[in-house]
Design an enzyme around this catalytic site. Structure first.
Site, PDB file in Angstrom:
ATOM      1  CE  LYS A  22      -4.028  22.768  24.601  1.00  0.00           C
ATOM      2  NZ  LYS A  22      -4.723  22.172  25.745  1.00  0.00           N
ATOM      3  CG  ASN A  23      -8.190  24.054  25.358  1.00  0.00           C
ATOM      4  OD1 ASN A  23      -7.321  23.188  25.318  1.00  0.00           O
ATOM      5  ND2 ASN A  23      -8.143  25.085  26.177  1.00  0.00           N
ATOM      6  NE  ARG A 112      -5.233  19.020  35.138  1.00  0.00           N
ATOM      7  CZ  ARG A 112      -5.564  18.392  36.252  1.00  0.00           C
ATOM      8  NH1 ARG A 112      -4.655  17.736  36.922  1.00  0.00           N
ATOM      9  NH2 ARG A 112      -6.787  18.430  36.703  1.00  0.00           N
ATOM     10  CB  CYS A 136      -0.478  20.387  36.682  1.00  0.00           C
ATOM     11  SG  CYS A 136      -1.671  21.660  36.357  1.00  0.00           S
ATOM     12  NE  ARG A 141      -5.799  22.316  35.478  1.00  0.00           N
ATOM     13  CZ  ARG A 141      -5.416  22.432  34.211  1.00  0.00           C
ATOM     14  NH1 ARG A 141      -4.149  22.451  33.911  1.00  0.00           N
ATOM     15  NH2 ARG A 141      -6.310  22.538  33.256  1.00  0.00           N
ATOM     16  CG  ASP A 324      -5.871  28.816  28.715  1.00  0.00           C
ATOM     17  OD1 ASP A 324      -5.459  28.584  29.862  1.00  0.00           O
ATOM     18  OD2 ASP A 324      -6.478  27.965  28.030  1.00  0.00           O
ATOM     19  CB  VAL A 346      -9.279  30.538  36.294  1.00  0.00           C
ATOM     20  CG1 VAL A 346      -9.695  29.138  35.846  1.00  0.00           C
ATOM     21  CG2 VAL A 346     -10.210  31.579  35.696  1.00  0.00           C
ATOM     22  NE  ARG A 416       0.393  19.973  27.252  1.00  0.00           N
ATOM     23  CZ  ARG A 416      -0.241  20.742  28.147  1.00  0.00           C
ATOM     24  NH1 ARG A 416       0.435  21.465  28.987  1.00  0.00           N
ATOM     25  NH2 ARG A 416      -1.543  20.755  28.217  1.00  0.00           N
TER      26      ARG A 416
HETATM   27  C1  UD1 Z   1      -9.856  24.172  30.690  1.00  0.00           C
HETATM   28  C2  UD1 Z   1      -8.881  24.383  29.569  1.00  0.00           C
HETATM   29  C3  UD1 Z   1      -7.699  25.208  30.047  1.00  0.00           C
HETATM   30  C4  UD1 Z   1      -8.185  26.528  30.655  1.00  0.00           C
HETATM   31  C5  UD1 Z   1      -9.247  26.245  31.711  1.00  0.00           C
HETATM   32  C6  UD1 Z   1      -9.889  27.519  32.240  1.00  0.00           C
HETATM   33  C7  UD1 Z   1      -9.113  22.398  28.198  1.00  0.00           C
HETATM   34  C8  UD1 Z   1      -8.516  21.108  27.742  1.00  0.00           C
HETATM   35  N1  UD1 Z   1      -8.412  23.081  29.116  1.00  0.00           N
HETATM   36  O1  UD1 Z   1      -9.188  23.451  31.725  1.00  0.00           O
HETATM   37  O2  UD1 Z   1      -6.870  25.504  28.919  1.00  0.00           O
HETATM   38  O3  UD1 Z   1      -7.098  27.174  31.279  1.00  0.00           O
HETATM   39  O4  UD1 Z   1     -10.298  25.435  31.163  1.00  0.00           O
HETATM   40  O5  UD1 Z   1     -10.422  28.259  31.199  1.00  0.00           O
HETATM   41  O6  UD1 Z   1     -10.149  22.817  27.730  1.00  0.00           O
HETATM   42  N2  UD1 Z   1     -12.109  22.668  39.468  1.00  0.00           N
HETATM   43  C9  UD1 Z   1     -12.433  22.012  40.632  1.00  0.00           C
HETATM   44  N3  UD1 Z   1     -13.077  20.804  40.539  1.00  0.00           N
HETATM   45  C10 UD1 Z   1     -13.410  20.238  39.337  1.00  0.00           C
HETATM   46  C11 UD1 Z   1     -13.066  20.930  38.154  1.00  0.00           C
HETATM   47  C12 UD1 Z   1     -12.415  22.149  38.237  1.00  0.00           C
HETATM   48  O7  UD1 Z   1     -12.161  22.483  41.726  1.00  0.00           O
HETATM   49  O8  UD1 Z   1     -13.994  19.140  39.322  1.00  0.00           O
HETATM   50  C13 UD1 Z   1     -11.405  23.984  39.539  1.00  0.00           C
HETATM   51  C14 UD1 Z   1      -9.982  23.906  38.959  1.00  0.00           C
HETATM   52  O9  UD1 Z   1      -9.060  23.440  39.913  1.00  0.00           O
HETATM   53  C15 UD1 Z   1      -9.740  25.349  38.557  1.00  0.00           C
HETATM   54  C16 UD1 Z   1     -11.131  25.823  38.116  1.00  0.00           C
HETATM   55  O10 UD1 Z   1     -12.061  24.915  38.692  1.00  0.00           O
HETATM   56  O11 UD1 Z   1      -9.307  26.104  39.657  1.00  0.00           O
HETATM   57  C17 UD1 Z   1     -11.316  25.856  36.613  1.00  0.00           C
HETATM   58  O12 UD1 Z   1     -11.019  24.589  36.077  1.00  0.00           O
HETATM   59  P1  UD1 Z   1     -11.678  24.045  34.743  1.00  0.00           P
HETATM   60  O13 UD1 Z   1     -12.622  25.019  34.157  1.00  0.00           O
HETATM   61  O14 UD1 Z   1     -12.184  22.667  35.015  1.00  0.00           O
HETATM   62  O15 UD1 Z   1     -10.393  23.951  33.798  1.00  0.00           O
HETATM   63  P2  UD1 Z   1     -10.031  22.747  32.862  1.00  0.00           P
HETATM   64  O16 UD1 Z   1     -11.297  22.217  32.284  1.00  0.00           O
HETATM   65  O17 UD1 Z   1      -9.104  21.804  33.549  1.00  0.00           O
END
Ligand code: UD1
Length: 441
Positions: A22-23, A112, A136, A141, A324, A346, A416
């Site tokens: 999926k990711n 998201r 969420c 996030r 995850d 995370v 999902r």
């Molecule tokens: C992706 C994965 C999700 C996985 C996560 C961490 C997808 C679609 N989803 O989510 O399954 O759990 O990586 O491996 O690939 N953050 C900020 N600012 C930003 C971006 C992120 O503060 O602009 C923080 C987030 O709140 C979180 C951390 O960074 O605490 C990690 O987030 P991120 O790596 O961006 O996760 P996702 O890409 O949303």
């Protein structure tokens, strides 16, 4: 809303084949907005993937299903996205309308990862209006790192009535130092940089295998990305992308979920169609807990661990232990000898499943970002509520080892991200049934 009815205690025996990731599929599908046309295979039949196709359709992308016929020829079939029983797995995506640029709240709120349209839209159409994803259950996030990077590349960004409004006269490459290796942030910047003028370097880039899958897919279409798989990516912008064909990697989280199922109940259980190297941190933890497994380049075979022992896990960006997978490892820790600890680094609020597992007889204390698991619990079937995608997978595993019957409510979360999980488990010998309810809007 559908629910699962599970009778615990059955051994799991046989072979399970892991679906497309999926990711990895999501950013690859959104990269169709960069133009050029592309054929994508091994696309899993999931709720999030259907959401992505709905959004792409609103953004002017035509997704044509490609069915593999017996003679190996591919042809178009009469088919709609709601036809879950006959999922083609392969699509040709092409641009029909290149002026659409709005990702509405109704779609973004259900997924998201819709934010992944922002980079490609800015790069190709120079304009994007994307609903802010908002928080969420697992944490706030924010997407500030995505937006800061696009500003540095020359986008004008404002927030207006809950929407990100962005436009540019043309993105220009620059050096981007990410404060944290955000996964979708890295993917978004990577896609935008592909068509930006000049060179972009991303430092402290996330190194998740799904990012490498996207980068390899983009390079196959003429992009120039170097440093794939490392924390420093260098992207030399090109004018346009070429048509190409790509197969999405296997889902390492689905694979990991079945591997934990094997450690809990395998008799034995073979998880196939996987890249074992992506799973080394989970395999290390399972080994420390007493698992004995056989590895081949594309599969892992595990048997139930007779006397599992406790372990300590800290979730981290790849190649660390995946956040995850933490909900799924908790049932194994609950029945292990001794105590275990999980530190979640995370996301700030990713233990919502613990209360439900405790209702099933687990003994887990949460203090901030730490969960202390007191082992040797005997889990009892109960009616529990799934709160997010991976939490639901953890509850399914807990129910599979519990004594008696469990009911897991709100399994739309699991739909999902897991393709027909109940059918796959049932084929292995689990006693699990989906009880149909009303559709979730
Ligand atoms: C992706 C994965 C999700 C996985 C996560 C961490 C997808 C679609 N989803 O989510 O399954 O759990 O990586 O491996 O690939 N953050 C900020 N600012 C930003 C971006 C992120 O503060 O602009 C923080 C987030 O709140 C979180 C951390 O960074 O605490 C990690 O987030 P991120 O790596 O961006 O996760 P996702 O890409 O949303």
């Amino acid at each position: 809303m559908d629910r699962f009815h599970i009778v615990g205690g059955s051994s799991l025996r046989g072979v399970v084949s892991v679906s497309g990731s999926k990711n990895a599929a999501l950013p690859i599908l959104f990269s169709s907005l960069l133009g050029g046309g592309m054929e994508v295979g091994n696309v899993p039949s999931l709720r999030d993937i259907r959401t992505a196709f709905s959004l792409l359709s609103q953004l002017g992308i035509r997704a044509q299903p490609l069915f593999q016929e017996e003679k190996g020829e591919v042809s178009e079939g009469p088919w709609t996205f709601s036809d879950t029983g006959n999922w083609p797995g392969k699509f040709f995506l092409s641009e029909e309308n290149t002026t659409a640029h709005e990702a509405p709240y109704d779609l973004v709120r259900t997924m998201r990862a819709s934010i992944l349209c922002l980079g490609p839209l800015l790069a190709r159409r120079r304009r994007a209006r994307v609903s802010l994803p908002g928080g969420c259950l697992i944490g706030a996030r924010p997407v500030d790192m995505h937006l800061n990077a696009f500003s540095r590349m020359g986008a004008r960004i404002s927030i207006d009535h809950g929407y990100i409004d962005a436009n540019t006269d043309g993105l220009v490459g620059c050096d981007i130092h990410l404060p944290y290796p955000t996964v979708t942030g890295t993917e978004n910047i990577l896609m935008a940089a592909t068509l930006a003028k000049g060179t972009t370097r991303i430092f402290n880039a996330a190194q998740e295998p799904e990012i490498s899958d996207l980068a390899v897919c983009l390079n196959g279409r003429g992009a120039r990305i170097e440093g794939i798989g490392t924390s420093s990516l260098k992207i030399t912008g090109v004018d346009s992308l070429l048509p190409s064909s790509y197969g999405v990697m296997a889902d390492r989280i689905e694979a990991g979920t079945f591997m934990v199922a094997g450690a809990l109940l395998g008799d034995p259980l073979t998880v196939q169609n996987i890249d074992v190297t992506c799973l080394s941190s989970l395999l290390g933890t399972l080994r420390a807990m007493g698992a004995d497994f056989e590895e081949t380049p594309g599969s892992v075979t595990l048997a139930r661990i007779r006397k599992p022992c406790g372990a300590s896990v800290r979730t981290e960006p790849y190649p660390g232990f995946p956040t995850d997978m933490q909900a799924q490892i908790l049932p194994l820790m609950s029945i292990a000898k001794g105590s275990s600890t999980v530190v979640e680094t995370v996301f700030e609020n990713r233990f919502t499943h613990v209360m439900e597992m405790n209702r099933m007889g687990a003994n887990i204390d949460v203090h901030g970002s730490r969960a202390f698991v007191h082992g040797m619990s005997s889990l009892e079937g109960a009616s529990v509520m799934a709160s997010d995608l991976r939490a639901s997978a953890g509850l399914v595993l807990a129910a599979l080892i519990a004594n008696g019957e469990s009911e897991i409510q709100r399994v739309y979360h699991i739909d999902r991200g897991y393709e027909r999980i109940e059918r796959k488990l049932e084929k292995l010998g689990a006693r699990i049934k989906r009880v149909r309810g009303e559709d979730v809007p």
